[in-house]
Design a protein around this motif. Structure first.
Motif, PDB file in Angstrom:
ATOM      1  N   HIS A 284       0.724 -76.957  -8.258  1.00 31.59           N
ATOM      2  CA  HIS A 284       1.521 -77.971  -7.566  1.00 31.59           C
ATOM      3  C   HIS A 284       3.012 -77.932  -7.894  1.00 31.59           C
ATOM      4  CE1 HIS A 284      -2.353 -79.531  -6.496  1.00 31.59           C
ATOM      5  NE2 HIS A 284      -2.656 -79.877  -7.742  1.00 31.59           N
ATOM      6  N   GLY A 285       3.408 -77.135  -8.881  1.00 30.33           N
ATOM      7  CA  GLY A 285       4.789 -77.202  -9.364  1.00 30.33           C
ATOM      8  C   GLY A 285       5.742 -76.333  -8.566  1.00 30.33           C
ATOM      9  N   PHE A 286       6.991 -76.767  -8.542  1.00 23.56           N
ATOM     10  CA  PHE A 286       8.061 -75.984  -7.932  1.00 23.56           C
ATOM     11  C   PHE A 286       9.205 -75.911  -8.938  1.00 23.56           C
ATOM     12  CE2 PHE A 286      12.188 -75.908  -5.872  1.00 23.56           C
ATOM     13  CZ  PHE A 286      12.088 -74.833  -5.008  1.00 23.56           C
ATOM     14  N   ALA A 354       4.175 -84.865 -14.970  1.00 20.41           N
ATOM     15  CA  ALA A 354       3.788 -83.687 -14.207  1.00 20.41           C
ATOM     16  C   ALA A 354       3.252 -82.599 -15.144  1.00 20.41           C
ATOM     17  CB  ALA A 354       4.982 -83.172 -13.414  1.00 20.41           C
ATOM     18  N   LEU A 355       3.915 -82.439 -16.284  1.00 21.13           N
ATOM     19  CA  LEU A 355       3.446 -81.440 -17.261  1.00 21.13           C
ATOM     20  C   LEU A 355       2.029 -81.762 -17.728  1.00 21.13           C
ATOM     21  CD1 LEU A 355       6.536 -80.891 -19.603  1.00 21.13           C
ATOM     22  CD2 LEU A 355       5.570 -79.265 -17.957  1.00 21.13           C
ATOM     23  N   ILE A 575       5.570 -80.516  -6.558  1.00 17.60           N
ATOM     24  CA  ILE A 575       6.220 -81.316  -7.597  1.00 17.60           C
ATOM     25  C   ILE A 575       7.488 -80.571  -8.007  1.00 17.60           C
ATOM     26  CG2 ILE A 575       6.013 -82.280  -9.911  1.00 17.60           C
ATOM     27  CD1 ILE A 575       2.933 -82.192  -9.518  1.00 17.60           C
ATOM     28  N   GLU A 576       8.630 -81.212  -7.821  1.00 23.97           N
ATOM     29  CA  GLU A 576       9.887 -80.474  -8.031  1.00 23.97           C
ATOM     30  C   GLU A 576      10.377 -80.598  -9.472  1.00 23.97           C
ATOM     31  OE1 GLU A 576      12.531 -81.313  -4.716  1.00 23.97           O
ATOM     32  OE2 GLU A 576      11.319 -79.916  -3.505  1.00 23.97           O
ATOM     33  N   PHE A 577       9.964 -79.594 -10.296  1.00 23.34           N
ATOM     34  CA  PHE A 577      10.448 -79.560 -11.685  1.00 23.34           C
ATOM     35  C   PHE A 577      11.954 -79.324 -11.698  1.00 23.34           C
ATOM     36  CE2 PHE A 577       5.956 -78.904 -12.468  1.00 23.34           C
ATOM     37  CZ  PHE A 577       5.751 -79.624 -13.624  1.00 23.34           C
TER      38      PHE A 577
END
Lengths: 731, 179, 316
Positions: A284-286, A354-355, A575-577
């Motif tokens: 899901h991460g970006f 998110a992590l 999910i915008e890291f």
């Protein structure tokens, strides 16, 4: 002492009985009530609470015709049949002898609090004339509405029908705005209200300045107790040893304003030790790599001098969080306007979650669900060509709600266009907005200032016209179609009649609209007809809702694991890291720590928070609630108190960096706070003349908040920026 | 026979005072008076602190000194559950019972008689929990019969560590604080 | 460091109980004084010395009736539910010192009246001539006089001890929680009564005799106060803290200066010198003794209300 108390007691009880009788007589005269048949026995009415915005389901008990007590409604998913102390003490709002009784118009200058009692007709005629003139001269956008809570819905509707988009509430720019922006930028969605936090199922709960238990949002506190009772690991970072801190396995006495450093160090440990939810982040991460690389310098050793938290504790707590993932909830907080970098701090909290993979997971953040109840089919609102006034040129690019202080600014400067009329509903702007001098100056530029309230608050004191609203136990409000962990709708309905000339907001809005020639926007006869219409459209029974107060829908999946499809409505759909949005707007795409300016020597940072028995500055005249907490105290660390020769219980005045001196306030000498800051509960130190009981009790943080920093992302006003010293006060 | 008691979980309690508010409305406690209250007891030095939060009230002692000392027979032990009560119309307001209570749980009602927590006996006899217990949003309070080994209080007290207040005063208090 | 913060703010209860103001100390003092007077006059009746001890046997009984009534009036004023005071006489509560006290007071009155009847004052017999015959009938029978003397001594002792036991029965107040308090208040009552006779007696023999007796009572009182304090100091932490309220705490100045210094030690020295003919008798010493007795009740009642099992840090 005894005799005095007894007199006081008799006076109050005598008064309320008299007041109730007078109100009944008035209603009888208007034909609302049938002639007397003295009510005997006990009856119950399901309704919902309005002492705060949580809107818990409640059952009010009326004994021999008089309001007796309020209990929780067991059908209500929010409260599960148990109200908070404010809800339990809610009957005090009905009996409050200081409440507004009839419409008032000012005699002389604004703010003098000299009034003439007028009829509703006179009040409406005056307002309608002014609003018509403003519309002709400046356009309809020149009227703004400040409104808090569900009670304002019909007034919002009326103002929109009039043609103004300038509708706002302090709950964005003075409260949860930065949090919602931080989470939106990361997950594409808000935390919303009630928060979608799955505290009950959390195995590890991290609170950063959130003082659950003192902050009495019912569902959250109930779930917090469950989590604690179930042995969840609680980690609390707060300069003050809060109630929540007393439940914590790890209490981190963080230096005020250094939370981002702590968050970065936590994320550094979790990333460098590979403790994050790799599958979740990969799926899901970006922009994770860029984000991870940016964390490199932020070691626990780096964070130690900034935060005052030992590296070993930072490491241990980070590992503990990771050990319980994804059921580790790093609570997003609610009142988040602290230091001016609040949206970025909230983003750091979102990223830590998110992590840990907690978004969409049990014990993290659930996906709220709701019932489908169509709105009332109103005619379309007139379209505003000029747009909203609060955020010209999108100066604050990520503000997705209207900024109160932006409207105030426009009222002061006339830019981008003049604002000439304010309606204020159920929000005491003098206590809610920072720097009251600016608010008062803005009010001087108005042609019309209307306040709708239940008590003669400070902001009511500045009005041209004050309209007395029925308290929630005497009125209907709009349907509450809640977004929660299960779908439900809830009704607020009258339990007892209003004692004087007070009216419900729907009636005020409808009557006002009719005066303004906007009757087409209120086609229903009364609010019950409106309910009937909406509920019929939804296939639900109004009769059942009246009887039960709550209608629950069918349970639906709320976690990814239950079948909720993970969707992240960010530009990348992930999910915008690393946030391209922030980068494009010229902001840090990953959170960066900026050291807060130190306190001027010899002064202490003023922090403020909540009491479980009061809501904002709106409940201090409720006799039941004020009986439990009549005044606030200033918390002073034991060593600092000794240094200044302060003793527990003595009165002092607080003087801020701009020379503003507070009302007298008692000192609480305690070990439970860091030495460089002091703390008071918000909402006290009333000055309004009509608040006979509450005026002059305790100190107002709002009065001392003359300085604030504005969050560049979203225009939130950070208020933990003021410093105070102690001044002597008479005993 | 029954022996009513309370077990109050200090781990769950957040000291929100809902118990206090509920008592005030349920029992019409006059403004300025408390039949129950919260005590926050913290020990240690910042930041190494420990705090216990307790909802407190009359302990309905097994050996209640407030009953023995009453010259009028107003203070008495109720026939059911060992609940300590006051007959308002027998009380002369001599305040001996107030002096006798190590918990300072009593006060003089504005109408002149000694008053205090009744364990909401009117609710209990109707099969309900006392108001403070019924309302608690943290579910930290448990009320019931200690003589019944299957009651919630009996079971919870058997399974958890607890302490009563000022046991040294010798009154055999019946409110137990779980930790 | 312990911070115990309570949200309770009950009138008369917080932060420390202050249920008893001036009325109860005055009641206890007058009760003790009357107890002492009854014992002194009873003793002389028992010894058949009512003729030579004119003040003790003529003045004291009637005066006691007045003083005791004043004391009971003070007690009545203290009641919060005043018009229910009769409830005390609708029951007897064996575990309640106050119940004992209220019934003892009922018995004290007939004993005092009988005592007064032995030699009724002229102003009374002038109005009620029948009293003369009654008084002669009683006063000439030595067995009856002796019985009245014994009754007065016994009821006086009970009354005196009761004024202390009333407080000492409150285990919740560590300062009061000493059985010696009964003895202390009895002795203090005797010393105040003796000082009173010393003060008002016109007969030099009676005056001197009572001064001597007072010196003995005062000496005993010092010993008893010492025992009282030692008892507290050798008990638990809360009792030690209670004793320190008097020894070094907020009540220490009044305790040392007015109770011990001016109320006992100085009058004792002055009266000892006087009875040994080193100095002349002065009314100052007995006045100090009486005042010391009153202040003793005030100090014990007030400090006792401050003494506590748990110390609170009030919230506001």
């Amino acid at each position: 002492m005894n005799a005095l108390s007894r007199r006081k007691f008799l006076k109050i009880t005598g008064f309320t009985a008299g007041a109730a009788a007078a109100g009944t007589a008035a209603l009888r005269a208007t034909g609302v009530l049938q002639p007397p048949a003295p009510e005997r026995g006990t009856r119950t009415v399901p309704t919902s609470c309005d002492i705060c915005f949580w809107k818990c389901g409640a059952i009010a008990h009326v004994r021999d015709g008089e309001l007796w007590k309020i209990e929780g409604n067991p059908l209500d998913p929010l409260s599960e049949g148990r109200l908070c102390p404010r809800g339990t003490g809610g009957i005090g709002a009905h009996f409050d002898p200081d409440r507004l009784r009839s419409p008032l118009m000012r005699k002389h200058l604004r703010g003098e609090e000299e009034w003439v009692e007028v009829t509703w007709d006179e009040a409406f005629d005056f307002i309608a004339k002014k609003m018509t003139a403003i519309k002709e001269q400046h356009g309809p956008e020149a009227v703004a509405l400040f409104s808090h809570g569900i009670g304002g819905n019909f007034l919002k509707h009326m103002i929109k029908a009039y043609g103004s988009p300038n509708i706002t509430a302090p709950s964005f720019a003075q409260c949860r705005g930065p949090r919602d922006v931080g989470f939106r930028l990361t997950f594409g969605e808000d935390v919303s209200s009630p928060e979608r936090t799955d505290i009950r199922n959390a195995r590890c709960l991290v609170l950063i300045g959130s003082h659950l238990g003192e902050n009495m949002h019912n569902t959250q506190v109930q779930e917090f107790a469950d989590a604690v009772g179930n042995g969840a690991t609680v980690i609390v970072a707060d300069p003050r040893f809060s109630i929540a801190a007393s439940k914590a396995k790890y209490y981190l006495p963080v230096k005020p304003g250094t939370d981002i450093a702590l968050l970065l160090a936590w994320m550094h440990v979790i990333v460098t030790e590979g403790l994050y939810d790799k599958e979740y982040v990969a799926a899901h991460g970006f922009g994770f790599e860029q984000f991870a690389a940016s964390l490199a310098p932020f070691t626990p050793a780096w964070a130690y001098p900034e935060t005052g938290i030992e590296p070993s504790v930072i490491e241990a707590t980070a590992r503990e969080m990771a050990a319980h993932k994804p059921s580790t909830l790093v609570h997003p907080g609610r009142h988040a306007t602290w230091y001016g970098d609040d949206a970025q701090r909230s983003r750091a909290i979102a990223l830590l979650n998110a992590l840990l993979g907690s978004w969409g997971r049990k014990g993290g953040f659930y996906t709220p669900v709701s019932m489908d109840v169509p709105g009332y089919p109103y005619p379309e609102y007139p379209k505003s060509e000029r747009g909203k006034v609060d955020n010209p040129g999108h100066k604050y690019p990520f503000a997705h709600e209207t900024i109160t202080t932006g409207i105030r600014e426009a009222t002061l400067t006339g830019q981008p266009y003049p604002v000439k009329g304010w309606w204020v509903y159920a929000t005491n702007l003098i206590h809610a907005l920072p720097n009251e001098a600016e608010t008062i100056k803005a009010i001087q530029n108005l042609d019309l200032m209307v306040v709708v309230d239940v008590i003669p608050s400070e902001i009511a004191g500045w009005a041209d016209v004050v309209l007395p609203e029925s308290v929630y136990l005497e009125r209907h409000d709009d349907l509450n179609v809640e977004w929660f962990r299960e779908p439900f709708i809830a009704l607020r309905q009258p339990v007892v009649p209003s004692p004087h000339e007070q009216k419900p907001n729907w009636w005020i809005a409808k009557s006002m609209a009719e005066r303004l020639g906007l009757g087409a926007y209120f086609p229903w006869k009364d609010i019950e007809e409106y309910f009937q219409h909406r509920l019929t459209a939804a296939g639900l029974s109004y009769e059942r809702l009246k009887k039960d107060g709550i209608i629950r829908g069918v349970k639906q999946p709320v976690y990814f694991a239950e079948g909720v499809t993970p969707t992240f409505p960010t530009p990348s759909g992930k999910i915008e890291f690393m946030s391209p949005q922030l980068q494009q707007a010229g902001f840090d795409p990953v959170p960066v720590y900026h050291r807060p300016p130190p306190a001027p020597p010899g002064s202490y940072r003023l922090l403020f928070g909540r009491s479980p028995v009061h809501s904002f500055s709106r409940t201090q005249s409720n006799r039941i609630l004020s009986d439990m907490m009549p005044e606030n105290e200033v918390w002073v660390n034991t060593d600092i108190a000794r240094r200044h020769g302060l003793t527990h219980g003595q009165y002092v005045r607080l003087k801020n960096q701009d020379g503003v001196v507070s009302n007298r306030v008692r000192v609480k000498v305690t070990e439970r706070i860091r030495p460089e800051c002091v703390y008071i509960v918000h909402g006290f130190g009333h000055t309004a003349r009509g608040l006979h009981h509450a005026a002059g009790k305790g100190a107002s943080d709002a009065q001392l908040i003359t300085r604030y920093a504005t969050d560049p992302l979203m225009g939130g006003t950070a208020m933990n920026m003021n410093f105070v010293t102690f001044e002597p006060a008479e005993a | 026979m029954a022996r009513y008691a309370m077990a109050i979980d200090t781990v769950r309690c957040v000291g929100c005072m809902d118990c206090v508010a509920a008592c005030k409305t349920e029992n019409g406690v006059p403004e300025g008076y408390d039949r129950d209250w919260i005590t926050y007891e913290s020990t240690g030095q910042f930041p190494t602190l420990h705090m216990e939060i307790r909802s407190e009230r009359c302990n309905h002692c097994d050996d209640p000194p407030c009953v023995g000392c009453c010259p009028c027979g107003a203070s008495h032990i109720h026939e059911r559950g060992g609940v300590v009560l006051v007959h308002h119309d027998k009380c002369s307001g001599c305040k001996a019972c107030i002096a006798a209570c190590p918990y300072d749980a009593r006060f003089i009602h504005p109408d002149g008689y000694a008053d205090k927590c009744t364990f909401c006996i009117h609710r209990v006899e109707a099969g309900k929990d006392p108001a403070c217990v019924a309302v608690c949003p943290t579910h930290c309070m448990h009320f019931g019969d200690l003589e019944d080994p299957h009651s919630e209080v009996s079971r919870i007290l058997a399974s958890r560590n607890s302490h009563a207040l000022v046991p040294a005063a010798g009154t055999k208090p019946q409110i137990f604080y779980l930790r | 460091m312990n911070e115990i913060v309570s949200t309770r703010t009950n009138p008369m209860i917080d932060p420390a109980i202050h249920i008893w103001g001036w009325e109860i100390p005055v009641y206890l003092f007058l009760g003790g004084l009357v107890a002492g007077m009854m014992m002194i006059s009873g003793y002389f009746l028992f010894r058949g010395r009512q003729k030579e001890m004119a003040t003790s046997c003529l003045t004291l009984p009637l005066l006691s009736v007045v003083l005791l009534s004043l004391g009971m009036f003070a007690l009545f004023l203290d009641l919060a539910h005043r018009w229910y005071f009769w409830r005390m006489y609708m029951t007897f509560q064996p575990a309640s010192p106050m119940s004992w006290g209220s019934w003892i007071l009922l018995l004290v009155y007939p004993a005092l009246l009988a005592n007064a009847l032995i030699r009724p004052p002229a102003w009374l017999t002038a109005r009620i001539p029948a009293l003369v015959t009654l008084s002669e009938r009683i006063g000439t029978r030595s067995a009856t006089v002796k019985f009245i003397g014994i009754a007065n001594m016994l009821l006086g002792a009970m009354l005196g001890v009761y004024t202390g036991v009333l407080l000492s029965a409150f285990g919740a107040r560590p300062l009061w929680n000493s059985s010696i308090l009964g003895l202390l208040f009895l002795t203090s009552g005797l010393s105040s009564a003796a000082a009173f006779v010393h003060l008002v007696a016109r007969d030099e023999f009676e005056q001197k005799l009572l001064a001597k007796a007072d010196n003995a009572f005062l000496t005993a009182e010092i010993v008893i106060i010492g025992m009282f304090l030692i008892g507290l100091l050798s008990s638990t932490a809360v009792h030690i803290e209670a004793a320190q309220l008097l020894l070094s705490g907020p009540f220490a100045p009044v305790f040392w200066v007015f109770v011990i210094g001016l109320g006992i030690v100085i009058p004792l020295i002055v009266q000892s010198l006087a009875v040994n003919h080193k100095v002349a008798h002065t009314p100052v010493a007995p006045i100090l003794v009486v005042l010391g007795g009153l202040i003793l009740r005030f100090v014990i009642v007030q400090a006792g209300q401050v003494s506590h099992w748990t110390r609170l840090f009030p919230s506001h």
